[in-house]
Design an enzyme around this catalytic site. Structure first.
Site, PDB file in Angstrom:
ATOM      1  N   ALA A  11     -13.161  -2.385  -5.749  1.00 18.77           N
ATOM      2  CA  ALA A  11     -12.647  -3.300  -4.807  1.00 18.77           C
ATOM      3  C   ALA A  11     -11.479  -3.067  -4.055  1.00 18.77           C
ATOM      4  CB  ALA A  11     -12.578  -4.974  -5.291  1.00 18.77           C
ATOM      5  N   TYR A  13      -8.927  -0.178  -1.015  1.00 20.86           N
ATOM      6  CA  TYR A  13      -8.776  -0.250   0.328  1.00 20.86           C
ATOM      7  C   TYR A  13     -10.000   0.081   1.012  1.00 20.86           C
ATOM      8  CZ  TYR A  13      -3.878  -1.017  -0.286  1.00 20.86           C
ATOM      9  OH  TYR A  13      -2.372  -1.459  -0.723  1.00 20.86           O
ATOM     10  N   ASN A  92     -11.570   4.943  -7.117  1.00 23.37           N
ATOM     11  CA  ASN A  92     -10.506   6.029  -6.803  1.00 23.37           C
ATOM     12  C   ASN A  92     -10.821   7.329  -7.486  1.00 23.37           C
ATOM     13  OD1 ASN A  92     -10.197   4.180  -8.900  1.00 23.37           O
ATOM     14  ND2 ASN A  92      -8.064   4.824  -9.271  1.00 23.37           N
ATOM     15  N   LEU A 164     -12.754   5.697   7.372  1.00 24.49           N
ATOM     16  CA  LEU A 164     -11.671   4.570   8.220  1.00 24.49           C
ATOM     17  C   LEU A 164     -10.324   5.118   7.975  1.00 24.49           C
ATOM     18  CD1 LEU A 164     -10.211   2.751   5.653  1.00 24.49           C
ATOM     19  CD2 LEU A 164     -12.402   1.599   5.531  1.00 24.49           C
ATOM     20  N   PHE A 227      -8.263  19.282   8.402  1.00 24.19           N
ATOM     21  CA  PHE A 227      -7.987  19.159   9.696  1.00 24.19           C
ATOM     22  C   PHE A 227      -7.067  18.297  10.150  1.00 24.19           C
ATOM     23  CE2 PHE A 227     -11.048  22.344  12.251  1.00 24.19           C
ATOM     24  CZ  PHE A 227     -11.346  22.834  11.012  1.00 24.19           C
ATOM     25  N   LEU A 228      -7.373  17.081  10.037  1.00 26.34           N
ATOM     26  CA  LEU A 228      -6.283  16.098  10.678  1.00 26.34           C
ATOM     27  C   LEU A 228      -4.868  15.984   9.862  1.00 26.34           C
ATOM     28  CD1 LEU A 228      -8.615  12.888  10.295  1.00 26.34           C
ATOM     29  CD2 LEU A 228      -7.708  13.645  12.216  1.00 26.34           C
ATOM     30  N   CYS A 277      -4.846   9.790   0.998  1.00 29.46           N
ATOM     31  CA  CYS A 277      -5.921  10.743   0.980  1.00 29.46           C
ATOM     32  C   CYS A 277      -5.569  12.113   1.400  1.00 29.46           C
ATOM     33  CB  CYS A 277      -6.634  10.252   2.236  1.00 29.46           C
ATOM     34  SG  CYS A 277      -7.628   8.654   1.757  1.00 29.46           S
ATOM     35  N   GLN A 279      -3.011  14.462   0.947  1.00 32.13           N
ATOM     36  CA  GLN A 279      -2.675  15.421   0.206  1.00 32.13           C
ATOM     37  C   GLN A 279      -3.653  15.382  -0.899  1.00 32.13           C
ATOM     38  OE1 GLN A 279       1.673  15.743  -1.105  1.00 32.13           O
ATOM     39  NE2 GLN A 279       0.764  15.491  -3.217  1.00 32.13           N
ATOM     40  N   PHE A 339       3.236   4.010   3.979  1.00 33.98           N
ATOM     41  CA  PHE A 339       2.991   5.177   4.573  1.00 33.98           C
ATOM     42  C   PHE A 339       2.746   5.353   5.940  1.00 33.98           C
ATOM     43  CE2 PHE A 339      -1.294   6.275   5.304  1.00 33.98           C
ATOM     44  CZ  PHE A 339      -1.966   5.262   4.873  1.00 33.98           C
TER      45      PHE A 339
HETATM   46  N1  LIG Z   1      -7.861   4.378   1.253  1.00 34.29           N
HETATM   47  C1  LIG Z   1      -8.527   4.974   2.244  1.00 34.29           C
HETATM   48  O1  LIG Z   1      -8.003   4.625   3.280  1.00 34.29           O
HETATM   49  C2  LIG Z   1      -9.753   5.676   2.001  1.00 34.29           C
HETATM   50  C3  LIG Z   1     -10.539   6.150   3.011  1.00 34.29           C
HETATM   51  C4  LIG Z   1     -11.638   6.756   2.832  1.00 34.29           C
HETATM   52  C5  LIG Z   1     -12.008   7.177   1.666  1.00 34.29           C
HETATM   53  N2  LIG Z   1     -11.262   6.908   0.763  1.00 34.29           N
HETATM   54  C6  LIG Z   1     -11.585   7.220  -0.610  1.00 34.29           C
HETATM   55  O2  LIG Z   1     -12.326   6.168  -1.232  1.00 34.29           O
HETATM   56  C7  LIG Z   1     -12.174   6.284  -2.606  1.00 34.29           C
HETATM   57  C8  LIG Z   1     -11.517   4.982  -2.931  1.00 34.29           C
HETATM   58  O3  LIG Z   1     -10.353   4.750  -2.322  1.00 34.29           O
HETATM   59  P1  LIG Z   1      -9.420   3.291  -2.227  1.00 34.29           P
HETATM   60  O4  LIG Z   1      -8.112   3.499  -1.493  1.00 34.29           O
HETATM   61  O5  LIG Z   1     -10.095   2.177  -2.185  1.00 34.29           O
HETATM   62  O6  LIG Z   1      -9.045   3.431  -3.820  1.00 34.29           O
HETATM   63  P2  LIG Z   1      -8.265   1.893  -4.718  1.00 34.29           P
HETATM   64  O7  LIG Z   1      -7.614   2.471  -5.661  1.00 34.29           O
HETATM   65  O8  LIG Z   1      -7.766   1.024  -3.691  1.00 34.29           O
HETATM   66  O9  LIG Z   1      -9.654   1.165  -5.190  1.00 34.29           O
HETATM   67  C9  LIG Z   1     -10.508   1.562  -6.489  1.00 34.29           C
HETATM   68  C10 LIG Z   1     -10.766   0.553  -6.987  1.00 34.29           C
HETATM   69  O10 LIG Z   1     -11.773   0.948  -8.148  1.00 34.29           O
HETATM   70  C11 LIG Z   1     -11.784   0.351  -9.197  1.00 34.29           C
HETATM   71  N3  LIG Z   1     -12.283   1.224 -10.314  1.00 34.29           N
HETATM   72  C12 LIG Z   1     -12.100   2.077 -10.965  1.00 34.29           C
HETATM   73  N4  LIG Z   1     -12.878   2.473 -11.804  1.00 34.29           N
HETATM   74  C13 LIG Z   1     -13.800   1.463 -11.832  1.00 34.29           C
HETATM   75  C14 LIG Z   1     -15.083   1.127 -12.731  1.00 34.29           C
HETATM   76  N5  LIG Z   1     -15.426   1.960 -13.459  1.00 34.29           N
HETATM   77  N6  LIG Z   1     -15.712   0.085 -12.426  1.00 34.29           N
HETATM   78  C15 LIG Z   1     -15.219  -0.939 -11.534  1.00 34.29           C
HETATM   79  N7  LIG Z   1     -13.930  -0.640 -10.813  1.00 34.29           N
HETATM   80  C16 LIG Z   1     -13.470   0.409 -10.904  1.00 34.29           C
HETATM   81  C17 LIG Z   1     -10.111   0.289  -9.271  1.00 34.29           C
HETATM   82  O11 LIG Z   1      -9.790  -0.555 -10.287  1.00 34.29           O
HETATM   83  C18 LIG Z   1      -9.805   0.108  -7.785  1.00 34.29           C
HETATM   84  O12 LIG Z   1      -9.730  -1.127  -7.728  1.00 34.29           O
HETATM   85  C19 LIG Z   1     -11.098   7.158  -2.891  1.00 34.29           C
HETATM   86  O13 LIG Z   1     -12.265   8.369  -3.321  1.00 34.29           O
HETATM   87  C20 LIG Z   1     -10.685   7.609  -1.632  1.00 34.29           C
HETATM   88  O14 LIG Z   1     -10.241   9.022  -1.640  1.00 34.29           O
HETATM   89  C21 LIG Z   1      -9.996   6.379   0.840  1.00 34.29           C
HETATM   90  O1  LIG Z   2       0.082  12.004  14.581  1.00 32.38           O
HETATM   91  C1  LIG Z   2       0.131  11.587  13.462  1.00 32.38           C
HETATM   92  C2  LIG Z   2      -0.751  10.803  12.828  1.00 32.38           C
HETATM   93  C3  LIG Z   2      -0.583  10.571  11.491  1.00 32.38           C
HETATM   94  N1  LIG Z   2       0.546  10.949  10.884  1.00 32.38           N
HETATM   95  C4  LIG Z   2       0.730  10.188   9.453  1.00 32.38           C
HETATM   96  O2  LIG Z   2      -0.323  10.905   8.442  1.00 32.38           O
HETATM   97  C5  LIG Z   2      -0.742   9.928   7.650  1.00 32.38           C
HETATM   98  C6  LIG Z   2      -2.119   9.321   7.750  1.00 32.38           C
HETATM   99  O3  LIG Z   2      -2.369   8.721   8.533  1.00 32.38           O
HETATM  100  P1  LIG Z   2      -3.899   8.151   9.134  1.00 32.38           P
HETATM  101  O4  LIG Z   2      -4.892   9.205   9.084  1.00 32.38           O
HETATM  102  O5  LIG Z   2      -3.727   7.347  10.269  1.00 32.38           O
HETATM  103  O6  LIG Z   2      -4.005   7.291   8.043  1.00 32.38           O
HETATM  104  P2  LIG Z   2      -5.090   7.207   6.505  1.00 32.38           P
HETATM  105  O7  LIG Z   2      -5.335   5.910   6.156  1.00 32.38           O
HETATM  106  O8  LIG Z   2      -4.617   7.991   5.554  1.00 32.38           O
HETATM  107  O9  LIG Z   2      -6.419   7.923   7.202  1.00 32.38           O
HETATM  108  C7  LIG Z   2      -6.888   9.169   6.730  1.00 32.38           C
HETATM  109  O10 LIG Z   2      -7.344   9.404   5.568  1.00 32.38           O
HETATM  110  C8  LIG Z   2      -8.416   8.699   5.342  1.00 32.38           C
HETATM  111  C9  LIG Z   2      -8.719   8.721   3.729  1.00 32.38           C
HETATM  112  O11 LIG Z   2      -9.440   9.770   3.713  1.00 32.38           O
HETATM  113  C10 LIG Z   2      -9.684   9.013   6.244  1.00 32.38           C
HETATM  114  O12 LIG Z   2     -10.810   8.325   5.961  1.00 32.38           O
HETATM  115  C11 LIG Z   2      -9.047   8.747   7.798  1.00 32.38           C
HETATM  116  O13 LIG Z   2     -10.058   9.375   8.510  1.00 32.38           O
HETATM  117  C12 LIG Z   2      -7.837   9.535   7.730  1.00 32.38           C
HETATM  118  O14 LIG Z   2      -7.283   9.318   8.999  1.00 32.38           O
HETATM  119  C13 LIG Z   2       0.191   8.685   7.768  1.00 32.38           C
HETATM  120  O15 LIG Z   2       1.380   8.873   6.978  1.00 32.38           O
HETATM  121  C14 LIG Z   2       0.715   8.825   9.374  1.00 32.38           C
HETATM  122  O16 LIG Z   2       1.959   8.694   9.497  1.00 32.38           O
HETATM  123  C15 LIG Z   2       1.683  11.448  11.440  1.00 32.38           C
HETATM  124  O17 LIG Z   2       2.805  11.769  11.082  1.00 32.38           O
HETATM  125  N2  LIG Z   2       1.374  11.911  12.676  1.00 32.38           N
END
Ligand SMILES: NC(=O)c1ccc[n+]([C@@H]2O[C@H](COP(=O)([O-])OP(=O)(O)OC[C@H]3O[C@@H](n4cnc5c(N)ncnc54)[C@H](O)[C@@H]3O)[C@@H](O)[C@H]2O)c1
Ligand SMILES: O=c1ccn([C@@H]2O[C@H](COP(=O)(O)OP(=O)(O)O[C@H]3O[C@H](CO)[C@@H](O)[C@H](O)[C@H]3O)[C@@H](O)[C@H]2O)c(=O)[nH]1
Length: 468
Positions: A11, A13, A92, A164, A227-228, A277, A279, A339
Site C-alpha cells: 500500500a 506510493y 518495494n 507514474l 533513458f529519463l 526509482c 538510481q 525530491f
Molecule cells: N514510487 C514510484 O513513483 C514508483 C513508480 C513506478 C514503479 N515503482 C515501483 O513500484 C514498487 C513499489 O514502490 P513504492 O514506491 O510504492 O514502495 P513503498 O515502499 O512506498 O511501498 C511498498 C509497500 O509494500 C509493503 N510490503 C513489503 N513487503 C510486503 C509483504 N510481504 N506483504 C505486504 N506488504 C508488503 C511495504 O510495507 C510498503 O508499504 C517498487 O518496485 C518501485 O520501484 C515505484
Molecule cells: O527535467 C528534469 C526532470 C526531472 N528531474 C528530477 O528527476 C527526479 C525524478 O523525477 P520524476 O521522473 O518526475 O519523478 P519520479 O516519481 O521519480 O518518476 C520516475 O520514476 C518512476 C518510478 O519508476 C517512474 O514510474 C516515472 O515514469 C519516472 O518519471 C526528481 O528529483 C526531479 O526533480 C530533473 O532534475 N530534471
C-alpha cells in the site's frame, strides 16, 4: 471470466494511488490493498484525508469516492489473496544493502515473500501481476516459487510496470502515455493478458495499451527510467559547461528541445535527480549488464549515476566556496527537502546529500518544506550514519514557516522546486538575513534580476552568471 476481486500487496506510493484509480474506473471490481505495515493501513483508512500516507494532488477525492465502496485497505493479507482472482504485487524492490550485489542489485526478498504467501494461501487459479519494478526474468522466479510450493493451482504471471511519476500520479494514472502488459505467448497467457487489458480499457484508449512478451515488458521499465535519468544527467552535465563559459543552460535546453527528435521535456537542470526509482533502477540495470559480462554497457549506464553524484556534490561545494570557503557555524536555510515538488517523498532526495556535505563542514541548517515533517528530515540524515543523531538534532532545525526558518541565515539554498517558493516575499526574506545574503538556486526557479535588485548575491544552477 471477468475479474471481480483484486488484491494488491503493498500500500505504498504505487499500490495506493494505482488501486484507487482502478477502483474509481471499475466500480464492479472489489479491490483490497493490503500491507504488513499496520500504521500505513491505519493512515489509508483515516477519516481525515489529509492524513493519507501518500500525498498526491487529487488523490484524496478519489479515495473519498471509492473507499468503503469497492476500495478497501487492510492488514489481512491472507484473506485478500484468498478472495482475489487477480493479485498485483506492488511491494518495494530497493537496492540490496548486503551480500552479493550489495549497493547495485535489486533486493527481491519482499517479492519472494509475496510469492510464497500467494502459493500458501491460493486454492483456485490466479493471475499474478508484477507491478513492482523488477529485473528482467523475475517472472520466472515467481513462477518457480508458485509452481513448486503451491497447492497445484494454476498461475499466470503478467508484467505490468507502472510509469507514474510522483506529484502527478493521479494525472498519469488517469491519462497514461501507455499501459504496458507482458504475458506468456500461450493461450492461457493470452487469456490472462486479455483480462488485464479489459480492466484498463475502462478508461485507457485501446491503442495505448501495449502488449508484449514478459521479458520485454520487464526490461522496458528499467530502460524507460534509464533513458529519463540519462536526460537529466545530460542536461546537468551541460549546466557545468554553461557556468564556465557564460552560456545559459535554460537557453540551451530550449534550443535543443525545439528539435522534435530531442523533445522539450525532462531537460530541466537541477541539483541532481532524486526519488526512489532512478538510481535504484539504473544500478539494477548495471548489475544485470555486469552479470552477463557486459562491462562496457554497465559502465555506460553507471556514468549517469556518477554524473548525478557529481552534480549534488558540486552544489554543496559551490555554496562553500562562494561563502568565502567556510560555512562553519553559518546558518543555511533549505527551501525544500522532498525530491521534487508536489510530493512528501524524500527518498534519495538530493537535499539529503547536500545537507550531509554541509554538516560535515559544520554548517547549521534550517529546513522548510511544505509537505515534509521534522521526523522525516532527521530520519533521512540519521540513516546516512555520518554522525550521531544528537549532533544532527543540534545542527539541523526544521521549521513550519519559511519566514521563521530564514531568520538570521547567511544563505538560502533551494533544493525542491515547490511553486510557492517563487511567490515568497523575497524583500522580507532579505531583511531577516545576515549580509551579504546569498541565494543558491539548485532548481532554476528564481528570477535572478529581481533578487539581485533586492540585494541578494545569487547563484542559479547552469545560468552562467557567477555570483556577484
Ligand atoms: N514510487 C514510484 O513513483 C514508483 C513508480 C513506478 C514503479 N515503482 C515501483 O513500484 C514498487 C513499489 O514502490 P513504492 O514506491 O510504492 O514502495 P513503498 O515502499 O512506498 O511501498 C511498498 C509497500 O509494500 C509493503 N510490503 C513489503 N513487503 C510486503 C509483504 N510481504 N506483504 C505486504 N506488504 C508488503 C511495504 O510495507 C510498503 O508499504 C517498487 O518496485 C518501485 O520501484 C515505484
Ligand atoms: O527535467 C528534469 C526532470 C526531472 N528531474 C528530477 O528527476 C527526479 C525524478 O523525477 P520524476 O521522473 O518526475 O519523478 P519520479 O516519481 O521519480 O518518476 C520516475 O520514476 C518512476 C518510478 O519508476 C517512474 O514510474 C516515472 O515514469 C519516472 O518519471 C526528481 O528529483 C526531479 O526533480 C530533473 O532534475 N530534471
Amino acid at each position: 471470466m471477468a475479474i471481480k476481486n483484486i488484491c494488491c500487496i503493498g500500500a505504498g506510493y504505487v499500490g495506493g494511488p494505482t488501486m484507487a484509480v482502478i477502483a474509481q474506473k471499475c466500480p464492479d471490481i472489489n479491490i483490497t490493498v493490503v500491507d504488513i505495515n499496520e500504521a500505513r493501513i491505519i493512515a489509508w483508512n483515516d477519516d481525515d484525508l489529509t492524513k493519507l500516507p501518500v500525498f498526491e494532488p487529487g488523490l484524496d477525492s478519489i479515495v473519498r469516492e471509492t473507499r468503503g465502496k469497492n476500495l478497501f485497505f487492510s492488514t489481512d493479507v491472507d484473506a485478500a489473496i484468498d478472495r482475489a482472482e487477480m493479485i498485483f504485487i506492488s511491494v518495494n524492490t530497493p537496492t540490496k544493502t548486503y551480500g552479493k550485489g550489495k549497493g547495485m542489485a535489486a533486493d527481491l526478498k519482499y517479492i519472494e515473500l509475496c510469492a510464497r504467501q500467494i502459493a500458501k494461501i491460493s486454492k483456485n487459479d490466479k493471475i499474478v501481476v508484477e507491478k513492482s519494478t523488477l529485473p528482467v526474468r523475475t517472472a520466472s522466479t515467481i513462477k518457480s516459487i508458485l509452481d513448486n510450493t503451491g497447492n497445484n493451482v494454476k498461475y499466470q504471471i503478467l508484467s505490468n510496470p507502472e510509469f507514474l511519476a510522483e506529484g502527478t500520479a493521479v494525472e498519469d494514472l488517469l491519462q497514461p502515455d501507455r499501459v504496458l502488459i507482458g504475458g506468456d505467448t500461450t493461450i492461457e497467457g493470452e487469456r490472462a493478458v486479455a483480462e488485464l487489458v479489459d480492466i484498463y480499457s475502462n478508461w485507457v484508449p485501446k491503442e495505448k495499451i501495449l502488449t508484449t512478451n514478459v521479458w520485454s515488458s520487464e526490461l522496458s521499465k528499467l530502460t524507460a527510467n534509464a533513458f529519463l535519468a540519462q536526460r537529466v544527467s545530460s542536461i546537468n552535465a551541460m549546466s557545468v559547461i554553461c557556468e564556465r563559459t557564460g552560456a545559459d543552460v535554460y537557453e540551451v535546453a530550449k534550443a535543443i528541445g525545439m528539435d522534435s527528435r530531442i523533445g522539450s521535456k525532462f531537460l530541466k537542470p537541477s541539483v541532481g535527480f532524486g526519488g526512489s526509482c532512478f538510481q535504484k533502477d539504473i544500478l539494477n540495470l548495471v548489475y544485470i549488464a555486469k552479470s552477463y559480462g557486459l562491462d562496457e554497457v554497465a559502465n555506460y549506464w553507471e556514468g549517469v549515476v556518477e554524473m548525478n553524484n557529481y552534480q549534488k556534490n558540486r552544489f554543496s561545494d559551490k555554496i562553500i566556496t562562494t561563502m568565502y570557503n567556510t560555512v562553519s557555524g553559518k546558518k543555511i536555510t533549505f527551501f525544500g527537502w522532498a525530491f521534487k515538488k508536489d510530493t512528501n517523498d524524500t527518498r534519495e532526495s538530493p537535499a539529503i546529500q547536500v545537507a550531509d556535505n554541509l554538516l560535515n563542514e559544520q554548517a547549521q541548517i534550517s529546513v522548510f518544506d511544505p509537505k515534509v515533517d521534522q521526523d522525516q528530515v532527521y530520519k533521512d540524515l540519521n540513516l546516512l550514519n555520518t554522525r550521531d543523531p544528537e549532533t544532527n538534532l543540534k545542527l539541523v532545525k526544521v521549521l513550519e514557516s519559511p519566514y521563521e526558518a530564514i531568520i538570521g541565515s547567511h544563505a538560502v539554498a533551494i533544493l525542491t522546486e515547490w511553486e510557492e517558493f517563487r511567490h515568497y516575499d523575497w524583500n522580507k526574506i532579505y531583511e531577516s538575513m545576515l549580509k551579504p545574503a546569498f541565494v543558491f538556486d539548485g532548481r532554476g526557479i528564481v528570477d535572478v534580476n529581481n533578487l539581485k535588485s533586492i540585494g541578494f548575491s545569487v547563484y542559479k544552477i547552469g545560468a552562467g552568471n557567477p555570483v556577484n
